[in-house]
Design a protein around this motif. Sequence first.
Motif, PDB file in Angstrom:
ATOM      1  N   GLY A   1       0.792  -1.223   0.000  1.00  0.00           N
ATOM      2  CA  GLY A   1       0.000   0.000   0.000  1.00  0.00           C
ATOM      3  C   GLY A   1       0.825   1.273   0.000  1.00  0.00           C
ATOM      4  O   GLY A   1       0.275   2.371  -0.169  1.00  0.00           O
ATOM      5  N   ALA A   2       2.146   1.159   0.181  1.00  0.00           N
ATOM      6  CA  ALA A   2       3.000   2.352   0.150  1.00  0.00           C
ATOM      7  C   ALA A   2       2.982   2.956  -1.249  1.00  0.00           C
ATOM      8  O   ALA A   2       3.038   2.240  -2.246  1.00  0.00           O
ATOM      9  N   THR A   3       2.891   4.269  -1.341  1.00  0.00           N
ATOM     10  CA  THR A   3       2.884   4.899  -2.656  1.00  0.00           C
ATOM     11  C   THR A   3       4.272   4.821  -3.279  1.00  0.00           C
ATOM     12  O   THR A   3       5.297   4.734  -2.579  1.00  0.00           O
ATOM     13  N   CYS A   4       4.311   4.896  -4.596  1.00  0.00           N
ATOM     14  CA  CYS A   4       5.594   4.857  -5.300  1.00  0.00           C
ATOM     15  C   CYS A   4       6.467   6.039  -4.897  1.00  0.00           C
ATOM     16  O   CYS A   4       7.691   5.916  -4.822  1.00  0.00           O
ATOM     17  N   ARG A   5       5.839   7.184  -4.608  1.00  0.00           N
ATOM     18  CA  ARG A   5       6.600   8.355  -4.151  1.00  0.00           C
ATOM     19  C   ARG A   5       7.317   8.044  -2.838  1.00  0.00           C
ATOM     20  O   ARG A   5       8.510   8.320  -2.678  1.00  0.00           O
ATOM     21  N   ASP A   6       6.581   7.436  -1.894  1.00  0.00           N
ATOM     22  CA  ASP A   6       7.193   7.114  -0.600  1.00  0.00           C
ATOM     23  C   ASP A   6       8.282   6.056  -0.743  1.00  0.00           C
ATOM     24  O   ASP A   6       9.316   6.120  -0.065  1.00  0.00           O
ATOM     25  N   VAL A   7       8.050   5.072  -1.612  1.00  0.00           N
ATOM     26  CA  VAL A   7       9.070   4.047  -1.837  1.00  0.00           C
ATOM     27  C   VAL A   7      10.331   4.684  -2.402  1.00  0.00           C
ATOM     28  O   VAL A   7      11.457   4.405  -1.949  1.00  0.00           O
ATOM     29  N   LEU A   8      10.171   5.553  -3.401  1.00  0.00           N
ATOM     30  CA  LEU A   8      11.326   6.208  -4.014  1.00  0.00           C
ATOM     31  C   LEU A   8      12.065   7.069  -3.006  1.00  0.00           C
ATOM     32  O   LEU A   8      13.301   6.978  -2.870  1.00  0.00           O
ATOM     33  N   LEU A   9      11.343   7.900  -2.256  1.00  0.00           N
ATOM     34  CA  LEU A   9      11.986   8.791  -1.289  1.00  0.00           C
ATOM     35  C   LEU A   9      12.632   8.021  -0.143  1.00  0.00           C
ATOM     36  O   LEU A   9      13.621   8.473   0.437  1.00  0.00           O
ATOM     37  N   SER A  10      12.085   6.836   0.175  1.00  0.00           N
ATOM     38  CA  SER A  10      12.668   6.055   1.277  1.00  0.00           C
ATOM     39  C   SER A  10      14.089   5.610   0.959  1.00  0.00           C
ATOM     40  O   SER A  10      14.874   5.334   1.868  1.00  0.00           O
TER      41      SER A  10
ATOM     42  N   ALA B   1      14.741   2.307  -9.021  1.00  0.00           N
ATOM     43  CA  ALA B   1      14.901   3.745  -8.789  1.00  0.00           C
ATOM     44  C   ALA B   1      15.175   4.023  -7.317  1.00  0.00           C
ATOM     45  O   ALA B   1      15.999   4.888  -6.980  1.00  0.00           O
ATOM     46  N   ARG B   2      14.493   3.299  -6.422  1.00  0.00           N
ATOM     47  CA  ARG B   2      14.764   3.445  -4.990  1.00  0.00           C
ATOM     48  C   ARG B   2      16.220   3.125  -4.679  1.00  0.00           C
ATOM     49  O   ARG B   2      16.842   3.750  -3.828  1.00  0.00           O
ATOM     50  N   GLY B   3      16.776   2.121  -5.379  1.00  0.00           N
ATOM     51  CA  GLY B   3      18.146   1.707  -5.121  1.00  0.00           C
ATOM     52  C   GLY B   3      19.202   2.689  -5.606  1.00  0.00           C
ATOM     53  O   GLY B   3      20.330   2.680  -5.097  1.00  0.00           O
ATOM     54  N   VAL B   4      18.864   3.551  -6.587  1.00  0.00           N
ATOM     55  CA  VAL B   4      19.869   4.455  -7.145  1.00  0.00           C
ATOM     56  C   VAL B   4      19.585   5.918  -6.845  1.00  0.00           C
ATOM     57  O   VAL B   4      20.383   6.779  -7.199  1.00  0.00           O
ATOM     58  N   VAL B   5      18.448   6.220  -6.194  1.00  0.00           N
ATOM     59  CA  VAL B   5      18.049   7.614  -6.018  1.00  0.00           C
ATOM     60  C   VAL B   5      19.069   8.399  -5.198  1.00  0.00           C
ATOM     61  O   VAL B   5      19.215   9.612  -5.360  1.00  0.00           O
ATOM     62  N   HIS B   6      19.827   7.724  -4.325  1.00  0.00           N
ATOM     63  CA  HIS B   6      20.822   8.415  -3.516  1.00  0.00           C
ATOM     64  C   HIS B   6      22.216   8.378  -4.153  1.00  0.00           C
ATOM     65  O   HIS B   6      23.210   8.674  -3.493  1.00  0.00           O
TER      66      HIS B   6
END
Length: 500
Positions: free
Chosen positions: A345-354, A405-410
């Motif tokens: 249920g987590a939004t894609c925005r929250d997953v990416l920012l996490s 994307a979550r893995g490379v966003v930082h």
Amino acid sequence: MDSLEIHLRHVDVDLGTARILHDLNLTLCGGEHFAVLGDNGAGKTTLLRLLVGELWPSQRSSGTRTYRLFGEESSSPIGIRPHVRLVTPAMADWYLRHDLRVPVWEIICAGLHNTPFLYHEPSEAEREKARALGLEMGLGLVLDRPMRAVSTGQAKRALLARALIASPKLLAVDELTQGLDRQGQLQLLDALNRIAATGRTRLLVSGHGLLPVPEEVRGRIYLEHGRMVERPAQVRPGALALPEERVSSVRPETVVELESCTVVMEGRAAVDNLSWTIRAGECWGVLGHNGGGKSTLLQLITGYRRPWPGGEAKWFGRAGLARMREVRGRIGILAPWIGERIEPGATCRDVLLSGLCDGLGVHSGLSATQISQAEELATAWGMADWLDRPLGSLSYGQARQVMLARGVVHAPDLLVLDEPFSGLDASWQARMIELLRHWAATGRTLVLATHSPEYMDELLTHGLILDQGRLVAAMEWPALRQSSAFAALFAAPGQLRDEV
């Protein structure tokens, strides 16, 4: 099989406010087995769940679903539930997420009651039936191990045995060969062929257009954008808008160094006395059969597993897991042991920012600049329209891209991926490779475990082969491709039957 029939007439299926399946007309009766084929997002999983009664037809339309069991008709799936089983990749993830120390034989035995595990002491006959079926599925060596300690292929066969122990009239298997090496594929296909040949259980298997299928499965159901079609065209994901590649200055440093490292799980060495050095700018492929130790090795180099005393692991020249917090910000991960802990249920925005704060779908304390940079990444990767959608509402390919994307966003220096191509159709595999090639071209370091070396020639610089946790070969990729160890790994007796 003839005692169970399923009839769909103009059926739609909605998930939330989105219509996933449209105007389906389908009859399953007689003795034919079917493969449900289509690209990621076509609706294959939803169709299987509809047929076995996990989902209802849309209440916003007038379509009907009718079951006929032993001559009795019903629109409710309650009566057929004891006679149908569904096996999905999410089931294996469920056992991993809950980290239960329940042995494989007991999970198989629980299939008699269609429960996750046993709620009562099994009889001797039930126990023997579960163990016998486990042996038949090639699980003799792991029957007393917990599910979290077996390979992907072994877990899939264990769940298949759990479904079969009840002698269902309909067995639906979603993403048939996902996560399996060639040996695992052959073993699974052979097991399903034997099941189909008995004539007692109808098979429904799902996958992509190039799906190895059991010989007995001759019927085809093609889906495209949630509609049944005679033959689907390939559905390609939207275009990317990647920025121009800029090669950053690569520091001449050792990124990961393992020396005589052993990882013991459930009394056996999953990684056995392994030494390995990864240098900045290298792109490594980790190869091996299911159960060979690939995932455990990736957990070791990302700090999620500890080496036994006598072995040492270093990251960017720093030793000791106590310092992992200092270097974790320089590592990005795409792996099941990360994704399975994020709520659908987590939004894609929250997953990416996490990914900016090493969170699992949750984040806090981010600056406006960090949020803006993450949204720019989403736009470049064609994900802007997904940001406010729950992760669980996306197709498998879309969800896998969000997790990458979550893995490379930082902007990590080291990116580690466990089976990034598993479960993706050809177009999404090509998209994943394009994203990885663009990322690696900046001079960063990449390590990925894969069963698909045919996609790696333009991406990898080095390769490593594991067998039962032991290092068989580690060298530059072109040389590994020509090695006898590589040939032995991917040699398989017989030919898989490919469906175009």
